[in-house]
Write an enzyme that holds these catalytic residues in place. Structure first.
Site, PDB file in Angstrom:
ATOM      1  N   SER A  71      41.922  56.768  45.217  1.00 49.39           N
ATOM      2  CA  SER A  71      42.290  57.624  46.355  1.00 49.39           C
ATOM      3  C   SER A  71      43.781  57.884  46.486  1.00 49.39           C
ATOM      4  CB  SER A  71      41.756  57.023  47.661  1.00 49.39           C
ATOM      5  OG  SER A  71      40.385  57.312  47.807  1.00 49.39           O
ATOM      6  N   LYS A  74      44.841  61.436  46.636  1.00 48.17           N
ATOM      7  CA  LYS A  74      44.917  62.219  47.880  1.00 48.17           C
ATOM      8  C   LYS A  74      46.352  62.530  48.296  1.00 48.17           C
ATOM      9  CE  LYS A  74      40.488  60.682  49.865  1.00 48.17           C
ATOM     10  NZ  LYS A  74      39.987  59.735  48.867  1.00 48.17           N
ATOM     11  N   SER A 135      41.142  57.732  54.510  1.00 48.40           N
ATOM     12  CA  SER A 135      40.844  58.108  53.121  1.00 48.40           C
ATOM     13  C   SER A 135      39.485  58.786  52.994  1.00 48.40           C
ATOM     14  CB  SER A 135      40.906  56.879  52.196  1.00 48.40           C
ATOM     15  OG  SER A 135      41.085  57.259  50.862  1.00 48.40           O
TER      16      SER A 135
END
Length: 450
Positions: A71, A74, A135
């Site tokens: 993640s 991101k 997230s």
């Protein structure tokens, strides 16, 4: 003892001597960054630590090896959403519809998610907060589709932006950081076993740009807890979004073992393939550090290793001011001016500049100045020259002590400016100077004949 045995012993002794000699001559040339790598013992597949203000690299371990970032992907999505906001393509209140893709991914609570509805429109702010704090993967995909028109188009922009930032190993195939096996039929690029791939150096460059270009991103990444209520059918049952960055303050006594004063971002990541990862940043008294750890073995370990890096940065290094704005550059000659009321102009630093130096290290004080060739003609500036006008840049000259690499080559460039105003001579003065120069050339030519 026979001759063969003696020869063998001499050969063995010679080999030992050669090895000792090699190690002896290698040691003085090992950089302090390499020494830190030996002594810190960071338990991660790869890691890097930089000083944000100067762009200096203070520590690295396998920083160019490529791994799945999970993640931490991101951060690029966050950057591009912020870019769209600043260019007025979006506002925080812009409405976002939810596609079948974003909807289905968001319903999987084994991932980090807030469940989204297809019959409800969310604001950019609501989805951005879900992405940056919790997230949330479905929210991330919805934002990527909103900005790019489709996630595939958005991924193309991600890769173009990575190239622009000098993220030479980065290869994005989706906006969320999930592996393609989890995205199934919705995966925009790659095969079923593919994932995004980045190095620790790529990620720290990305984090550097997020903070430098859009520092307001930190006002959201620092939120430890927030309720998500948008579209929730039962308003009295909001979804509590808990920030995965446990180094932030505000989690309570049970999480104090992870808290680190000054931490305000930036992004965690975890998949089975990537392990536990973290891009962290901390600011103490204006001294900001950014770190990346990839491939640690537990949730706790990624924060423990980040703490090790932050402690090293603050305990072993100090910021030293080596240049002050408008300060004349010591030892630098004035620059010649053509057609000016003065024949030359003094030069100064265009901004204050600090470096991060190891404690006890002698700070360099000599500068190399490079003038902007586009502003020069025959080595002279053309009048008028404005006070404060940028005319080049300066870099610190090495003093023979340990040097640390920079994230970007221009991180160590200080603008050089004209320290004073030099007005242009009027046409009458210029004419007579021109005549004088013309006859001076002729007399020099004649003198050369004799």
């Amino acid at each position: 003892m026979n001759f063969g045995k003696k020869l063998g012993r001499f050969a063995a002794a010679g080999l030992v001597f050669l090895l000792v000699l090699t190690l002896t001559f290698q040691a003085p040339f090992a950089s302090k960054a390499d020494a830190a790598q030996d002594t810190l013992g960071v338990k991660a597949k790869s890691a890097i630590l930089i000083d944000f203000n100067s762009g200096q690299i203070l520590y690295e371990k396998n920083a160019d090896k490529v791994y799945p970032p999970a993640s931490m992907t991101k951060m690029m999505t966050e950057y591009l959403v912020m870019q769209a906001l600043h260019s007025k393509k979006l506002t925080w209140d812009s409405k976002v519809s939810i596609s079948d893709y974003a909807y289905q991914i968001s319903q999987n609570r084994s991932f980090s998610n807030v469940p989204l509805r297809k019959d409800y429109q969310y604001t950019v702010r609501e989805l951005y907060e879900a992405m940056a704090i919790y997230s949330a993967n479905g929210a991330t995909i919805a934002l990527a589709e909103k900005v790019g028109g489709s996630e595939k188009n958005f991924v193309d922009v991600m890769n173009k932006t990575a190239k622009k930032f000098g993220m030479t190993s980065a290869h994005y195939i989706n906006s969320s950081g999930l592996e393609n096996i989890d995205l199934g039929k919705f995966a925009p690029y790659g095969g079923p076993n593919d994932s995004n791939k980045l190095s620790a150096r790529d990620l720290v460059k990305l984090a550097y740009h997020v903070i430098k270009d859009y520092p307001e991103a930190l006002t959201i990444s620092r939120i430890p807890l927030k309720n998500f209520t948008a579209g929730i059918v039962a308003p009295n049952k909001p979804i509590q979004m808990v920030n995965w960055n446990y180094m932030l303050p505000g989690f309570g006594v049970n999480m104090d073992k992870f808290k680190y004063d000054g931490v305000d971002g930036l992004k965690t990541g975890h998949t089975d393939l990537a392990g536990y990862c973290f891009t962290g940043t901390v600011n103490r008294g204006g001294h900001r550090l950014i770190s990346v750890v990839m491939g640690t073995t537990s949730d706790a370990q990624r924060f423990e290793q980040t703490r090790t890096l932050f402690d090293y940065g603050y305990q072993q290094f100090s910021q030293k001011t080596v240049a002050k704005k408008n300060q004349l550059i010591k030892g630098q000659k004035a620059v010649a001016v053509h057609n000016g009321k003065k024949d030359q102009v003094k030069v100064a630093f265009g901004k204050s500049y600090s470096i991060t130096a190891a404690n006890g290290e002698k700070v360099p004080s000599k500068f190399n100045v490079v003038l902007d060739r586009s502003k020069l003609k025959d080595g002279k500036l053309e009048a008028p020259v404005k006070k404060g006008e940028k005319i080049g840049y300066a870099t610190l000259a090495s003093n023979g002590s340990a040097k640390y690499g920079y994230l970007y080559n221009n991180n160590n460039q200080i603008p050089v400016i004209a320290a004073e105003q030099v007005d242009r001579n009027n046409w009458f003065v210029r004419m007579f100077k021109g005549i004088g120069s013309f006859f001076g050339s002729i007399f020099s030519w004649i003198a050369g004949l004799f």
